[in-house]
Design a protein around this motif. Structure first.
Motif, short mmCIF file in Angstrom:
data_model
loop_
_atom_site.label_atom_id
_atom_site.label_comp_id
_atom_site.label_asym_id
_atom_site.label_seq_id
_atom_site.Cartn_x
_atom_site.Cartn_y
_atom_site.Cartn_z
N SER A 70 0.83 -1.20 0.00
CA SER A 70 0.00 0.00 0.00
C SER A 70 0.87 1.25 0.00
O SER A 70 1.91 1.31 0.66
CB SER A 70 -0.90 0.01 1.23
N THR A 71 0.42 2.27 -0.73
CA THR A 71 1.15 3.53 -0.70
C THR A 71 0.63 4.45 0.39
O THR A 71 1.22 5.50 0.65
CB THR A 71 1.06 4.23 -2.07
N ALA A 72 -0.45 4.07 1.06
CA ALA A 72 -0.89 4.64 2.34
C ALA A 72 -1.14 6.14 2.30
O ALA A 72 -0.73 6.87 3.20
CB ALA A 72 0.12 4.27 3.44
N LEU A 73 -1.81 6.60 1.25
CA LEU A 73 -2.32 7.96 1.23
C LEU A 73 -3.71 7.92 1.87
O LEU A 73 -4.58 7.16 1.44
CB LEU A 73 -2.44 8.49 -0.20
N LEU A 74 -3.91 8.71 2.90
CA LEU A 74 -5.20 8.75 3.58
C LEU A 74 -5.96 9.98 3.09
O LEU A 74 -5.75 11.09 3.55
CB LEU A 74 -5.01 8.81 5.10
N GLN A 75 -6.84 9.75 2.13
CA GLN A 75 -7.60 10.83 1.52
C GLN A 75 -9.09 10.57 1.66
O GLN A 75 -9.54 9.45 1.44
CB GLN A 75 -7.24 10.95 0.04
N TYR A 76 -9.83 11.61 2.00
CA TYR A 76 -11.29 11.44 2.12
C TYR A 76 -11.93 11.26 0.75
O TYR A 76 -13.04 10.74 0.63
CB TYR A 76 -11.91 12.65 2.82
N GLU A 77 -11.21 11.69 -0.30
CA GLU A 77 -11.79 11.60 -1.65
C GLU A 77 -11.98 10.14 -2.04
O GLU A 77 -11.04 9.35 -2.01
CB GLU A 77 -10.90 12.28 -2.67
N ILE A 78 -13.19 9.82 -2.42
CA ILE A 78 -13.51 8.51 -2.95
C ILE A 78 -13.14 8.52 -4.43
O ILE A 78 -13.13 9.57 -5.08
CB ILE A 78 -15.01 8.23 -2.73
N ASP A 79 -12.81 7.36 -5.00
CA ASP A 79 -12.42 7.32 -6.41
C ASP A 79 -13.52 7.86 -7.32
O ASP A 79 -13.24 8.28 -8.44
CB ASP A 79 -12.06 5.89 -6.81
N THR A 80 -14.75 7.82 -6.86
CA THR A 80 -15.86 8.47 -7.56
C THR A 80 -16.03 9.88 -7.00
O THR A 80 -16.21 10.05 -5.79
CB THR A 80 -17.17 7.69 -7.37
N LYS A 347 -18.24 -0.56 -8.41
CA LYS A 347 -18.98 0.20 -9.42
C LYS A 347 -19.16 1.67 -9.03
O LYS A 347 -19.24 2.55 -9.90
CB LYS A 347 -20.36 -0.44 -9.64
N ASP A 348 -19.24 1.96 -7.73
CA ASP A 348 -19.47 3.33 -7.28
C ASP A 348 -18.31 3.88 -6.44
O ASP A 348 -18.40 4.98 -5.91
CB ASP A 348 -20.77 3.43 -6.48
N GLY A 349 -17.23 3.12 -6.33
CA GLY A 349 -16.09 3.58 -5.56
C GLY A 349 -16.20 3.35 -4.07
O GLY A 349 -15.28 3.65 -3.32
N LEU A 350 -17.33 2.78 -3.62
CA LEU A 350 -17.56 2.53 -2.19
C LEU A 350 -17.28 1.07 -1.87
O LEU A 350 -17.41 0.19 -2.74
CB LEU A 350 -19.00 2.88 -1.81
N PRO A 351 -16.92 0.79 -0.64
CA PRO A 351 -16.66 -0.60 -0.25
C PRO A 351 -17.95 -1.38 -0.04
O PRO A 351 -19.04 -0.81 0.01
CB PRO A 351 -15.91 -0.44 1.07
N LEU A 366 -14.81 -5.63 2.23
CA LEU A 366 -14.07 -5.78 0.98
C LEU A 366 -14.45 -4.72 -0.04
O LEU A 366 -15.37 -3.93 0.15
CB LEU A 366 -14.31 -7.17 0.37
N GLY A 367 -13.67 -4.73 -1.13
CA GLY A 367 -13.94 -3.83 -2.23
C GLY A 367 -13.35 -2.45 -2.02
O GLY A 367 -13.96 -1.45 -2.39
N PHE A 368 -12.18 -2.38 -1.43
CA PHE A 368 -11.60 -1.08 -1.13
C PHE A 368 -10.84 -0.52 -2.33
O PHE A 368 -10.12 -1.24 -2.99
CB PHE A 368 -10.65 -1.19 0.07
N GLY A 369 -11.02 0.76 -2.59
CA GLY A 369 -10.35 1.40 -3.71
C GLY A 369 -9.14 2.19 -3.26
O GLY A 369 -8.34 1.74 -2.44
N GLY A 370 -9.01 3.42 -3.76
CA GLY A 370 -7.83 4.23 -3.51
C GLY A 370 -7.66 4.67 -2.08
O GLY A 370 -6.56 5.02 -1.67
N ASN A 371 -8.73 4.69 -1.29
CA ASN A 371 -8.59 5.08 0.13
C ASN A 371 -9.05 3.94 1.04
O ASN A 371 -9.85 4.12 1.95
CB ASN A 371 -9.36 6.38 0.42
#
Length: 402
Positions: A70-80, A347-351, A366-371
């Motif tokens: 993991s590159t471990a960026l903690l961002q509130y932004e969801i991939d969507t 599909k929506d960027g949410l887990p 499961l289903g974790f994206g960029g954050n």
């Protein structure tokens, strides 16, 4: 699944931090968590803090799956983006999803402070820039939506972006106050060590060969034919968790990352060493480390096999280094470590968090994206409430039937 290849930075930096035993004779358990990465660690922490006895089973060594890559960026932004998520699920639910991720950053900070020790946690700003001129209008709409819901953001026009980041595309950007970064491998071990001190049992290099679901519990059969019975099972195996579901909920991708050698500079490498990412998809992202390295990742591809993923690593690493030199030509960038891994998006960027009818007494995270680290906080909160019979009003946002 072969999750990683190359030289994952956190593993090389920290080495094998702690040893964990294999299970001996195990009595019936109240809760078993399958997965010894950051998701399983946070799940174990939340349950342990509620006084619930937990047993953890990890088929690799602890933290050696996706967590070590993991590159471990903690961002509130969801991939969507927020504006797109509003179109999908409505204003109230979309804004709540973003707000929960902002809150999760503070919760990670509180956990780190409680654990003590060194996990290289730092609060940061985050810069989200338009990759192309054509992206500016959409980025401005996104800024307006975030500002309206109360997120702390600033709009940087072309001049301000150029003043602070002279070599990024001369477009526009959103600067967010709420972000952070961490050494996720260290954090995983710190969480498990804390939980073990409170009575949790953590075992690694033990593989669950078979899962039998019953009305009053779950039976796990290990690869040595040993059986473990539990009242509740939490599957927190990261991107491998999809293997335990008949419903396809994630799409797999291959991602690539490199980290530089330490740079002998006294000042920040760039503006406040903010996290940096872009509007293009797939996107590039950049961060610094506590010892003045630059980490850059992205260049994602649709995952088809680990063999094909790994064949691309040398070329992708060269492309990432080229981008690093292009955007920060004044930095003496020399690649020190490079790696690639498999990750999932939804599909929506949410887990996906919670239970499904086909698997009684079992919960999924499961289903974790960029954050994914922040989503792991949400999963730990929601599932620990569900195990205790507490209604969590946010659970429906991430349910399998949403």
């Amino acid at each position: 699944m072969d999750l990683l290849s190359g030289q994952p930075w956190w593993l090389y930096k920290n080495g094998f931090s702690f040893a964990y035993p294999a299970p001996g004779e195990v009595a019936p358990q109240e809760v078993v968590v399958m997965g010894g990465g950051i998701t399983g660690a946070l799940m174990t922490y939340y349950l342990t803090e509620q006084g619930i006895p937990v047993t953890v089973l990890e088929k690799r060594h602890i933290g050696m799956g996706s967590t070590s890559g993991s590159t471990a960026l903690l961002q509130y932004e969801i991939d969507t983006m927020l504006v797109d998520l509003i179109d999908i699920m409505g204003v109230e639910k979309a804004e709540r999803s973003y707000a929960l991720c902002i809150e999760a950053i503070g919760k990670v900070q509180a956990i780190v402070q409680k654990l003590g020790g060194e996990v290289d946690f730092e609060l940061k700003k985050s810069l989200y820039y338009a990759s192309f001129k054509k992206d500016e209008a959409d980025l401005k709409r996104e800024y307006d939506a975030r500002k309206k819901m109360g997120i702390r953001v600033d709009w940087w026009d072309k001049k301000e972006l150029k003043d602070h980041f002279p070599h990024l595309p001369h477009t526009a950007a959103i600067l967010s106050d709420d972000a952070a970064q961490v050494d996720v491998y260290q954090l995983t071990h710190a969480l498990f060590q804390y939980c073990v001190s409170k009575g949790a049992k953590v075992y690694d290099t033990v593989k669950v060969q078979q899962i039998e679901h019953h009305k009053k519990g779950v039976k796990l059969v290990l690869d040595n034919d040993q059986e473990i019975k539990t009242q509740k099972l939490v599957i927190a195996c990261g991107y491998e968790s999809q293997n335990y579901l008949s419903q396809r909920v994630v799409r797999l991708h291959a991602s690539y990352a490199i980290v530089s050698k330490p740079m002998p500079l006294e000042n920040p490498l760039w503006y406040e060493n903010a996290l940096v990412w872009e509007s293009a998809r797939p996107y590039l992202y950049m961060r610094t480390t506590a010892d003045q390295r630059m980490l850059i990742g992205g260049k994602d591809e649709t995952f088809s096999s680990a063999v094909k993923r790994d064949k691309l690593m040398a070329r992708k690493s060269r492309e990432l280094e080229k981008n690093a030199r292009k955007f920060f030509p004044d930095l003496p960038f020399t690649t020190d470590y490079s790696w690639c891994g498999t990750f999932a998006e939804t599909k929506d960027g949410l887990p996906y968090i919670g239970s499904v009818q086909e698997h009684p007494n079992t919960y999924f995270a499961l289903g974790f994206g960029g954050n994914g680290i922040l989503f792991s906080i949400l999963a730990a909160q929601i599932i620990s409430d569900q195990i205790r019979g507490i209604d969590n009003k946010d659970a429906t946002l991430f349910a399998f039937d949403r």
